[in-house]
Write a protein that holds these residues in place. Structure first.
Motif, short mmCIF file in Angstrom:
data_model
loop_
_atom_site.label_atom_id
_atom_site.label_comp_id
_atom_site.label_asym_id
_atom_site.label_seq_id
_atom_site.Cartn_x
_atom_site.Cartn_y
_atom_site.Cartn_z
N ILE A 218 -52.97 -13.02 58.83
CA ILE A 218 -51.67 -12.32 59.06
C ILE A 218 -51.81 -11.10 60.04
O ILE A 218 -52.79 -10.42 59.70
CB ILE A 218 -50.81 -12.25 57.75
CG1 ILE A 218 -51.63 -11.69 56.79
CG2 ILE A 218 -50.56 -13.55 57.23
CD1 ILE A 218 -50.77 -11.14 55.61
N GLU A 219 -51.03 -11.00 60.81
CA GLU A 219 -51.13 -9.88 61.85
C GLU A 219 -49.94 -8.97 61.59
O GLU A 219 -48.78 -9.37 61.77
CB GLU A 219 -50.94 -10.66 63.24
CG GLU A 219 -51.11 -9.62 64.44
CD GLU A 219 -50.92 -10.62 65.83
OE1 GLU A 219 -50.91 -11.80 65.85
OE2 GLU A 219 -51.04 -9.83 67.06
N HIS A 220 -50.37 -7.81 61.49
CA HIS A 220 -49.22 -6.67 61.28
C HIS A 220 -48.77 -6.12 62.42
O HIS A 220 -49.77 -6.37 63.53
CB HIS A 220 -49.80 -5.77 60.38
CG HIS A 220 -50.91 -4.79 60.87
ND1 HIS A 220 -52.09 -5.34 60.50
CD2 HIS A 220 -51.11 -3.69 61.49
CE1 HIS A 220 -53.40 -4.59 61.01
NE2 HIS A 220 -52.62 -3.48 61.62
N TRP A 235 -51.31 -2.34 58.04
CA TRP A 235 -52.54 -3.04 57.31
C TRP A 235 -52.37 -2.96 56.10
O TRP A 235 -53.03 -3.77 55.38
CB TRP A 235 -54.04 -2.47 57.97
CG TRP A 235 -54.23 -1.13 57.40
CD1 TRP A 235 -54.13 0.27 57.78
CD2 TRP A 235 -55.00 -0.70 55.95
NE1 TRP A 235 -54.44 1.07 57.10
CE2 TRP A 235 -55.17 0.67 55.92
CE3 TRP A 235 -55.88 -1.68 55.27
CZ2 TRP A 235 -55.91 1.18 55.01
CZ3 TRP A 235 -56.49 -1.18 54.27
CH2 TRP A 235 -56.57 0.31 54.15
N GLY A 236 -51.90 -1.85 55.35
CA GLY A 236 -51.43 -1.55 53.98
C GLY A 236 -50.94 -2.80 53.24
O GLY A 236 -51.28 -3.52 52.47
N ILE A 237 -49.82 -3.12 54.01
CA ILE A 237 -48.96 -4.22 53.48
C ILE A 237 -49.64 -5.60 53.89
O ILE A 237 -49.55 -6.41 52.98
CB ILE A 237 -47.54 -4.20 53.89
CG1 ILE A 237 -46.74 -5.39 53.42
CG2 ILE A 237 -47.52 -4.26 55.52
CD1 ILE A 237 -46.59 -5.26 52.00
N SER A 238 -50.29 -5.54 54.63
CA SER A 238 -51.14 -6.73 55.18
C SER A 238 -52.28 -7.22 54.21
O SER A 238 -52.35 -7.95 53.73
CB SER A 238 -51.75 -6.54 56.48
OG SER A 238 -52.39 -7.68 56.96
N TYR A 239 -52.99 -6.09 53.98
CA TYR A 239 -53.96 -6.05 52.93
C TYR A 239 -53.43 -6.73 51.52
O TYR A 239 -54.03 -7.37 51.04
CB TYR A 239 -54.76 -4.72 52.79
CG TYR A 239 -55.65 -4.71 51.52
CD1 TYR A 239 -56.80 -5.58 51.78
CD2 TYR A 239 -55.46 -4.27 50.41
CE1 TYR A 239 -57.85 -5.68 50.56
CE2 TYR A 239 -56.39 -4.22 49.39
CZ TYR A 239 -57.32 -5.04 49.46
OH TYR A 239 -58.14 -5.05 48.36
N ALA A 249 -57.15 -15.86 52.75
CA ALA A 249 -56.45 -14.95 53.63
C ALA A 249 -56.77 -13.73 54.02
O ALA A 249 -57.64 -13.21 53.33
CB ALA A 249 -54.85 -14.64 52.79
N PHE A 250 -56.65 -13.30 55.16
CA PHE A 250 -57.28 -12.15 55.98
C PHE A 250 -56.36 -11.40 56.91
O PHE A 250 -55.52 -12.13 57.26
CB PHE A 250 -58.59 -12.47 56.79
CG PHE A 250 -59.67 -13.13 56.07
CD1 PHE A 250 -60.86 -12.48 55.43
CD2 PHE A 250 -59.55 -14.49 55.74
CE1 PHE A 250 -61.62 -13.05 54.57
CE2 PHE A 250 -60.67 -15.30 54.95
CZ PHE A 250 -61.72 -14.43 54.46
N SER A 251 -56.62 -10.13 57.17
CA SER A 251 -55.77 -9.37 57.98
C SER A 251 -56.37 -9.13 59.26
O SER A 251 -57.38 -8.86 59.45
CB SER A 251 -55.66 -8.06 57.25
OG SER A 251 -55.20 -7.78 56.16
N LEU A 252 -55.30 -9.46 60.27
CA LEU A 252 -55.73 -9.35 61.48
C LEU A 252 -55.39 -8.39 62.23
O LEU A 252 -54.33 -7.82 62.28
CB LEU A 252 -55.30 -10.80 62.58
CG LEU A 252 -55.81 -10.97 63.85
CD1 LEU A 252 -56.44 -12.25 64.11
CD2 LEU A 252 -54.40 -10.67 64.77
N PHE A 280 -59.72 -9.96 65.42
CA PHE A 280 -58.90 -8.99 66.23
C PHE A 280 -58.22 -9.77 67.48
O PHE A 280 -58.72 -10.89 67.84
CB PHE A 280 -59.98 -8.32 67.24
CG PHE A 280 -60.83 -7.23 66.27
CD1 PHE A 280 -60.19 -5.71 66.23
CD2 PHE A 280 -61.82 -7.66 65.49
CE1 PHE A 280 -60.61 -4.97 65.38
CE2 PHE A 280 -62.25 -6.61 64.86
CZ PHE A 280 -61.75 -5.30 64.76
N HIS A 281 -57.25 -9.24 67.75
CA HIS A 281 -56.57 -9.60 69.23
C HIS A 281 -57.00 -8.25 70.05
O HIS A 281 -56.22 -7.30 69.58
CB HIS A 281 -54.97 -9.64 68.97
CG HIS A 281 -54.45 -11.12 68.53
ND1 HIS A 281 -53.39 -11.49 68.17
CD2 HIS A 281 -55.37 -12.05 68.11
CE1 HIS A 281 -53.22 -12.46 67.80
NE2 HIS A 281 -54.70 -13.27 67.84
#
Ligand code: RM4
Ligand code: MN
Ligand code: MN
Length: 430
Positions: A218-220, A235-239, A249-252, A280-281
């Motif tokens: 998921i990408e914030h 990244w906080g809400i993503s985490y 599930a991982f944070s991009l 990363f993007h």
């Protein structure tokens, strides 16, 4: 099958620069040897580096004001793969292609997979699109998708994501990336907490559709298209969401999705520490999500990001398996040239990060020697590792100088002939 760049042309172009390269490489090898570094080991690392290219990146992008299509743009997904092949043929680190659905929805996934494989390419992560309405779409995403107040819209958005995973399965992909445009333009428009609950409920269904061995990223993004609040803004809400969802599930991290001056390398370190870094993007930016070529504005930041990545790699951090992809929009350059240049810049930062004397750095950190700690990083960052990058490309049958070889090939001119633009100012691709 149209014009393509032959191995013979690459070899012929390389011949002109080979003598100088051998000399520079030998000299750099001696320099590094004095510091106890084996150049061959670095060249091996450079050869092993991989970054995926986005299928949508080979067409000219645009801003909300205008799009200026270049000559010979790809008109469909097959032509996009032809261009991706050229990028990889010259730089040899980009065999992976990331598809955006429905922009590049294949008529036959099996045929597309064969087409890609025949060109030495494979499919990397899938990307869904619920930030736009498609012509044949029943319900609108004007007020959001996975977090929409209407369950029917959420259902439609979930189904689209599940369809992307299905296509990805047939293409041999192993990850699915979800970026949404959900958010609000005005204070009061969105109930912040309820929107997150709805988003999570939708994502749980997507998560449930993941095949074995797949991951969801998921990408914030701080803002845009919503200009007041974004659902997954940092990244906080993503985490938090990836924690709630589970181990797949991982944070991009998209480098352009943070407020100016945010310490992105520290976010990277945090996500590594928490076991949730998706990958990363890569791109670069001056102001917002500018999607400029990687390393074009803040090369030191790029190096610092790779410094964290290489530190984790060397340390063997458990579960550390980041996926790298370029996510750029090319408005004034030839997209093939931009993608090649960006890929090279990533390898550069990766190799430079391997030059960091980590024993010394850790000592300086323990002794609180701020000056020497920075010096240690700068010593690596200022080293010109170009001969290593060129040698790695040469050994992998790529081009010593990708842009020069590309220009010498006349590829773009040939494509302009083969792919006449359809109508003024519009080629029908995004
Ligand atoms: C977004 C985000 C997504 C990309 C779209 C096109 O800003 O970066 O990753 O798929 O743009
Ligand atoms: Mn992105
Ligand atoms: Mn973006």
């Amino acid at each position: 099958m149209g014009f393509t760049i032959s191995d013979e042309l690459v070899a012929e172009q390389n011949r002109a620069g080979m003598e100088a390269l051998e000399e520079d490489y030998a000299h750099l090898g001696r320099q590094l040897g004095r510091r106890g570094i084996d150049i061959e080991r670095l060249t091996e690392r450079a050869t092993a580096f991989r970054v995926a290219v986005p299928s949508w990146g080979v067409g000219t992008g645009g801003t909300r004001f205008a799009r200026f299509p270049g000559p010979g743009e790809p008109r469909n997904v097959l032509e996009k793969l032809d261009d991706c092949e050229v990028v990889n043929r010259l730089v040899r680190v980009t065999p992976g292609v990331s598809l955006h659905i429905p922009w590049d929805k294949p008529e036959s996934a099996a045929e597309l997979k064969t087409y890609a494989n025949e060109r030495g390419l494979f499919f990397d992560s899938m990307n869904s699109n619920t930030f736009q309405d498609q012509p044949d779409q029943k319900l609108s995403y004007r007020f959001g998708s996975l977090s929409h107040t209407d369950p029917a819209v959420r259902r439609q958005a979930v189904e689209h994501n599940v369809e992307c995973i299905e296509i990805g399965k047939a293409l041999g992909a192993r990850a699915h990336t979800v970026w949404i445009g959900d958010g609000g333009n005005f204070p009061g428009q969105v109930h912040f907490r309820r929107a997150v609950d709805r988003y999570l409920e939708s994502l749980r269904q997507i998560y449930g559709a993941l095949p074995d061995g797949w991951r969801v990223f998921i990408e914030h993004k701080l803002f845009e298209p919503a200009f007041y609040s974004t659902l997954l803004n940092d990244w906080g809400i993503s985490y938090y969401c990836t924690q709630e969802l589970g181990p797949k599930a991982f944070s991009l991290v998209d480098l352009g999705h943070h407020a100016p001056n945010v310490n992105i390398e520290m976010i990277v370190a945090r996500l590594i520490q928490l076991g949730k870094l998706a990958g990363f993007h890569f791109n670069d930016s001056k102001y917002g999500d500018d999607d400029l070529d990687a390393g074009s504005i803040k090369p030191f930041q790029l190096f610092l990001v790779f410094n964290e990545l290489v530190e984790a790699e060397i340390e063997g951090v458990a579960g550390f398996e980041p996926a790298y992809m370029l996510d750029q929009s090319h408005n004034v350059t030839d997209p093939i040239e931009s993608l090649m240049t960006s890929a090279v810049e990533l390898v550069r930062a990766f190799v430079q990060a391997h030059l960091v004397n980590r024993v010394a750095l850790h000592e300086h950190q323990e002794r609180n020697d701020a000056l020497m700690a920075l010096q240690t990083l700068k010593e690596a960052f200022t080293a010109d590792v170009s001969p290593i990058l060129a040698m790695a490309r040469h050994r992998a049958s790529g081009a010593l100088d990708p842009v020069t070889t590309y220009r010498a090939s006349g590829y773009r001119k040939e494509k302009a002939r083969e792919r006449p633009t359809r109508g003024e100012g519009g080629t029908g691709i995004v």
